[in-house]
Enzyme design. Structure first.
Site, PDB file in Angstrom:
ATOM      1  N   GLY A  14       0.784  -1.227   0.000  1.00 19.40           N
ATOM      2  CA  GLY A  14       0.000   0.000   0.000  1.00 19.40           C
ATOM      3  C   GLY A  14       0.816   1.277   0.000  1.00 19.40           C
ATOM      4  N   ASP A  34       7.735  -4.196   8.580  1.00 23.13           N
ATOM      5  CA  ASP A  34       6.372  -4.680   8.411  1.00 23.13           C
ATOM      6  C   ASP A  34       6.167  -5.920   9.270  1.00 23.13           C
ATOM      7  OD1 ASP A  34       4.190  -3.989   5.970  1.00 23.13           O
ATOM      8  OD2 ASP A  34       3.892  -5.912   6.960  1.00 23.13           O
ATOM      9  N   ASP A  60       6.313  -5.667  14.875  1.00 24.24           N
ATOM     10  CA  ASP A  60       4.957  -5.364  15.322  1.00 24.24           C
ATOM     11  C   ASP A  60       5.050  -4.065  16.106  1.00 24.24           C
ATOM     12  OD1 ASP A  60       2.530  -5.107  16.634  1.00 24.24           O
ATOM     13  OD2 ASP A  60       2.364  -7.234  17.142  1.00 24.24           O
ATOM     14  N   VAL A  61       4.555  -2.969  15.543  1.00 24.00           N
ATOM     15  CA  VAL A  61       4.754  -1.655  16.159  1.00 24.00           C
ATOM     16  C   VAL A  61       3.991  -1.486  17.463  1.00 24.00           C
ATOM     17  CG1 VAL A  61       5.279  -0.537  13.960  1.00 24.00           C
ATOM     18  CG2 VAL A  61       2.905  -0.594  14.782  1.00 24.00           C
ATOM     19  N   ASN A  87       3.602   4.719   9.225  1.00 21.57           N
ATOM     20  CA  ASN A  87       2.560   4.376   8.268  1.00 21.57           C
ATOM     21  C   ASN A  87       1.741   3.151   8.682  1.00 21.57           C
ATOM     22  OD1 ASN A  87       1.335   4.235   5.402  1.00 21.57           O
ATOM     23  ND2 ASN A  87       2.383   2.264   5.596  1.00 21.57           N
ATOM     24  N   TYR A 157     -11.411   3.300  13.796  1.00 18.99           N
ATOM     25  CA  TYR A 157     -10.322   3.696  12.891  1.00 18.99           C
ATOM     26  C   TYR A 157     -10.216   5.216  12.817  1.00 18.99           C
ATOM     27  CZ  TYR A 157      -7.680   4.555   8.630  1.00 18.99           C
ATOM     28  OH  TYR A 157      -6.764   5.023   7.724  1.00 18.99           O
ATOM     29  N   THR A 192      -5.967   0.169  -2.293  1.00 18.81           N
ATOM     30  CA  THR A 192      -4.879  -0.638  -1.745  1.00 18.81           C
ATOM     31  C   THR A 192      -5.466  -1.845  -1.014  1.00 18.81           C
ATOM     32  OG1 THR A 192      -4.774   0.385   0.458  1.00 18.81           O
ATOM     33  CG2 THR A 192      -3.612   1.520  -1.341  1.00 18.81           C
TER      34      THR A 192
END
Length: 208
Positions: A14, A34, A60-61, A87, A157, A192
């Site tokens: 994306g 990622d 894994d953020v 992002n 979201y 995306t």
């Protein structure tokens, strides 16, 4: 961007993939982070085919230890972090507030908000030490007022991205004295993988 080192979270697909490739063409060292390492490696392979420098890392953020490892490995490899692109994000469930699952709500915030917090918290000390840096947080155009309910797919979201806007605003004032800039990018609708589970009628009549 020549010679600058840039971390892109959620860089495997994306927006993250396209951001990574575009900045690599400007001569930057790109760290594609990622959760899906295979996707990150695919992007890195594409960047390297153009004779640019890139590194794929799994992260894994929402997890402090993995963010610290991401930052540590980047510093070991390139010696500095000039830009952080937050992002990484996940879409939320649709539905009215009283119907939402608590665990899903918490998961959205752990990634979309917690990930921004952890990545900024871990990177900023290094940017302060070098006296410069730039943080870009990816939000959403749905956080703007004036959207009708049929265009707001997911309450958690949108609320999480609204929180990202305020993190950016507040943080930019805190770190300006250290030569660090903080900006927010609020993209509009795009075709995306993020739209994979979106009901078809949600996109009816809309334009990317």
């Amino acid at each position: 961007l020549l010679g600058h080192t840039i971390i892109v979270t959620g860089g495997g697909r994306g927006f993250g993939e396209n951001i990574s490739k575009a900045m690599a063409k400007e001569g930057a060292n790109i760290v594609v982070a990622d959760l899906d390492l295979e996707q990150a490696e695919r992007v890195v392979e594409s960047i390297r085919r153009d004779e640019s420098t890139a590194l794929a890392l799994q992260a894994d953020v929402s997890k402090k230890s993995e963010v610290e490892q991401l930052v540590g490995t980047t510093l070991e490899q390139f010696g500095s972090i000039d830009v952080l692109i937050n992002n990484a994000g996940i879409p939320g469930p649709m539905g009215e507030l009283h119907t939402l699952d608590v665990e899903e709500w918490n998961q959205i915030f752990s990634v979309n908000v917690g990930g921004v917090f952890l990545c900024c918290r871990t990177v900023i000390p290094h940017m302060i030490e070098q006296g410069a840096g730039h943080i870009v947080n990816i939000s959403s155009s749905t956080t703007a007022t004036g959207f009708k309910i049929e265009h707001l797919r997911s309450l958690p979201y949108t609320v999480s991205k609204g929180t990202v806007n305020w993190i950016s605003h507040f943080l930019s004032m805190q770190v300006e004295k250290h030569g660090i800039r903080v900006n927010t990018l609020c993209p509009g609708l795009a075709d995306t993988h993020f739209q994979e589970n979106t009901p078809s009628d949600y996109l009816k009549g809309r334009r990317c």
